[in-house]
Design an enzyme around this catalytic site. Sequence first.
Site, PDB file in Angstrom:
ATOM      1  N   HIS A   3       0.816  -1.223   0.000  1.00 53.18           N
ATOM      2  CA  HIS A   3       0.000   0.000   0.000  1.00 53.18           C
ATOM      3  C   HIS A   3       0.844   1.265   0.000  1.00 53.18           C
ATOM      4  CE1 HIS A   3       0.765   0.678   4.293  1.00 53.18           C
ATOM      5  NE2 HIS A   3       0.313  -0.528   4.579  1.00 53.18           N
TER       6      HIS A   3
ATOM      7  N   CYS B  86       2.397  -5.027   6.664  1.00 50.27           N
ATOM      8  CA  CYS B  86       2.243  -4.747   5.234  1.00 50.27           C
ATOM      9  C   CYS B  86       3.560  -4.264   4.627  1.00 50.27           C
ATOM     10  CB  CYS B  86       1.161  -3.693   5.025  1.00 50.27           C
ATOM     11  SG  CYS B  86      -0.485  -4.236   5.550  1.00 50.27           S
TER      12      CYS B  86
END
Length: 171
Positions: free
Chosen positions: A125, A146
């Site tokens: 992301h 992430c």
Amino acid sequence: MKRSLLLIVALSYFFACSCIAKINDLRSLPQPKIDLIHIEKQKRRMTLFFDNNKSKSYRIALGFSPQGPKLMEGDGKTPEGVYSITYKNPQSQFYRSLKLSYPTPQDWQRAKRLGQNPGSNIMIHGLGEFYRAGKWHVLKDWTLGCIAVTNEEMDEIYRLVDVGTKVKISP
């Protein structure tokens, strides 16, 4: 003399406009889609590949405790193994995101042996509200597991990657 100079200027202008039009035509051509994303945790690097050829690399930030594979929800680790992109979110909390197929059945089994939940929602992301950090976001691992890149980089990656793209995450 003036007529010759005027002709040269006009031809130069025409040539320059033609070159700009050609460059814009090339930009609008479809880009080849990436068939592998390789994330090297130790090097904090993500590389995109097309047809076994390196296309582009990015500096990344990982989970806040990146050493070793992800074992359970909340451990701050980024998973290790082979996954795929399962979903593209154009309006993620972190700008745009690509969801990984974590946890796999093996990830579930490992967490179950520990009596834990393996966690979920592991993404590649952008920065979301941290966009002002820009390229400096890589100075500290800060995600919950992430892989983070800048919003500008995420725009490029999002355009080049399709659902189903293979993702290999190495220690």
